[in-house]
Motif scaffolding. Structure first.
Motif, PDB file in Angstrom:
ATOM      1  N   ASP A  71       0.661  -1.458   0.035  1.00 45.43           N
ATOM      2  CA  ASP A  71      -0.082  -0.314   0.085  1.00 45.43           C
ATOM      3  C   ASP A  71       0.929   1.155   0.177  1.00 45.43           C
ATOM      4  O   ASP A  71       0.561   2.064  -0.678  1.00 45.43           O
ATOM      5  CB  ASP A  71      -0.897   0.005   1.336  1.00 45.43           C
ATOM      6  CG  ASP A  71      -1.954  -1.194   1.346  1.00 45.43           C
ATOM      7  OD1 ASP A  71      -2.232  -1.825   0.210  1.00 45.43           O
ATOM      8  OD2 ASP A  71      -2.484  -1.504   2.373  1.00 45.43           O
ATOM      9  N   LYS A  72       1.873   1.140   0.782  1.00 45.19           N
ATOM     10  CA  LYS A  72       2.686   2.374   0.900  1.00 45.19           C
ATOM     11  C   LYS A  72       3.380   2.797  -0.301  1.00 45.19           C
ATOM     12  O   LYS A  72       3.542   3.957  -0.965  1.00 45.19           O
ATOM     13  CB  LYS A  72       3.796   2.163   2.140  1.00 45.19           C
ATOM     14  CG  LYS A  72       3.285   2.186   3.615  1.00 45.19           C
ATOM     15  CD  LYS A  72       4.443   1.855   4.244  1.00 45.19           C
ATOM     16  CE  LYS A  72       4.101   1.472   5.798  1.00 45.19           C
ATOM     17  NZ  LYS A  72       2.739   1.406   6.328  1.00 45.19           N
ATOM     18  N   CYS A  76       2.494   5.884  -2.044  1.00 50.40           N
ATOM     19  CA  CYS A  76       3.718   7.273  -2.216  1.00 50.40           C
ATOM     20  C   CYS A  76       3.954   7.401  -3.273  1.00 50.40           C
ATOM     21  O   CYS A  76       4.495   8.485  -3.717  1.00 50.40           O
ATOM     22  CB  CYS A  76       4.686   6.661  -1.085  1.00 50.40           C
ATOM     23  SG  CYS A  76       4.005   6.658   0.615  1.00 50.40           S
ATOM     24  N   ILE A  97       5.074  10.529   3.837  1.00 47.05           N
ATOM     25  CA  ILE A  97       6.040   9.396   3.442  1.00 47.05           C
ATOM     26  C   ILE A  97       6.817   9.193   4.950  1.00 47.05           C
ATOM     27  O   ILE A  97       7.342   8.299   5.151  1.00 47.05           O
ATOM     28  CB  ILE A  97       7.022   9.895   2.580  1.00 47.05           C
ATOM     29  CG1 ILE A  97       6.437   9.685   1.097  1.00 47.05           C
ATOM     30  CG2 ILE A  97       8.393   9.134   2.536  1.00 47.05           C
ATOM     31  CD1 ILE A  97       6.985  10.062  -0.123  1.00 47.05           C
ATOM     32  N   GLU A 100       5.185   6.941   7.154  1.00 46.06           N
ATOM     33  CA  GLU A 100       5.136   5.604   6.397  1.00 46.06           C
ATOM     34  C   GLU A 100       6.799   5.054   7.119  1.00 46.06           C
ATOM     35  O   GLU A 100       6.691   3.803   7.194  1.00 46.06           O
ATOM     36  CB  GLU A 100       5.377   5.551   4.905  1.00 46.06           C
ATOM     37  CG  GLU A 100       3.770   6.077   4.517  1.00 46.06           C
ATOM     38  CD  GLU A 100       2.428   5.308   5.219  1.00 46.06           C
ATOM     39  OE1 GLU A 100       2.742   4.520   5.689  1.00 46.06           O
ATOM     40  OE2 GLU A 100       1.408   5.997   5.021  1.00 46.06           O
ATOM     41  N   SER A 104       6.963   1.843   9.316  1.00 49.80           N
ATOM     42  CA  SER A 104       7.973   0.865   8.930  1.00 49.80           C
ATOM     43  C   SER A 104       9.143   0.324   9.761  1.00 49.80           C
ATOM     44  O   SER A 104       9.268  -0.732  10.095  1.00 49.80           O
ATOM     45  CB  SER A 104       8.506   0.833   7.783  1.00 49.80           C
ATOM     46  OG  SER A 104       7.327   1.011   6.509  1.00 49.80           O
ATOM     47  N   THR A 127      -5.452   4.815   4.480  1.00 56.18           N
ATOM     48  CA  THR A 127      -5.043   4.312   3.279  1.00 56.18           C
ATOM     49  C   THR A 127      -6.247   4.491   2.301  1.00 56.18           C
ATOM     50  O   THR A 127      -5.924   4.676   1.096  1.00 56.18           O
ATOM     51  CB  THR A 127      -4.610   2.698   3.357  1.00 56.18           C
ATOM     52  OG1 THR A 127      -3.415   2.522   4.115  1.00 56.18           O
ATOM     53  CG2 THR A 127      -4.580   2.154   1.849  1.00 56.18           C
ATOM     54  N   THR A 160      -3.298  10.590   8.622  1.00 58.58           N
ATOM     55  CA  THR A 160      -2.124  10.031   8.642  1.00 58.58           C
ATOM     56  C   THR A 160      -1.468  10.312  10.172  1.00 58.58           C
ATOM     57  O   THR A 160      -0.615   9.373  10.557  1.00 58.58           O
ATOM     58  CB  THR A 160      -1.134  10.876   7.598  1.00 58.58           C
ATOM     59  OG1 THR A 160      -1.445  10.396   6.369  1.00 58.58           O
ATOM     60  CG2 THR A 160       0.244  10.451   7.661  1.00 58.58           C
TER      61      THR A 160
END
Length: 180
Positions: A71-72, A76, A97, A100, A104, A127, A160
């Protein structure tokens, strides 16, 4: 490899093709529509892989880790492509980003400690809002859709930040176990 994981891998494979059509001008407006179809199909694989995995008890650690990563990559990549066209500002994309990367990294620390952090509802809402935003920005219908796009940009930004705070708050033990 089960079907949900194959759909996740398919989504990852679709990203470079999507980016190609987003950034290549030689095809004219056809490229925009091809990119839109690719993005919509890839987004649908996200919906399908989760539903199939849960319904048929095919949830795997690979899926828990790779599905959010896919998804990222998709979202992105789309947002980065839109900076040059002026549809999104760089600061907005950088915030998305950065979140994300933080999540991560958080997942990697958790993984080192034998913990798998699955996507939360806030992350899923984030998302979905980002995917809807990207679809409307690519389609570029104009008129009232410009207002809807602007609203989705701000909703995506808010979700986000909310989802980042939610992940950290719910999984703060990962930070203490990870030696931080």
């Amino acid at each position: 490899m089960n079907l949900p994981n194959k759909l996740t891998v398919l989504r990852i494979i679709m990203v470079p093709f999507f980016v190609f059509f987003m950034l290549t001008e030689t095809g004219g407006t056809a490229n925009k529509w091809i990119a839109l179809v690719l993005f919509c199909v890839a987004s649908l694989t996200d919906l399908l892989d989760g539903k199939i995995a849960r319904k048929y008890h095919l949830v795997t650690n690979f899926g828990k880790f790779m599905d959010p990563l896919a998804d990222k990559l998709l979202v992105c990549s789309a947002m980065i492509c839109m900076i040059d066209s002026g549809k999104l500002t760089a600061w907005f994309v950088i915030i998305i980003i950065a979140r994300e990367f933080i999540i991560s990294g958080f997942r990697l620390v958790a993984s080192d400690n034998g913990i798998v952090i699955a996507a939360s509802y806030w992350g899923k809402f984030k998302t979905v809002s980002q995917m809807a935003m990207v679809i409307l920005l690519i389609a570029d219908f104009g008129g009232v859709f410009d207002v809807i796009c602007e609203a989705l940009i701000w909703i995506s930004l808010a979700l986000t930040i909310i989802s980042l705070v939610d992940y950290v708050a719910k999984n703060k033990q990962v930070l203490t176990q990870g030696g931080m």
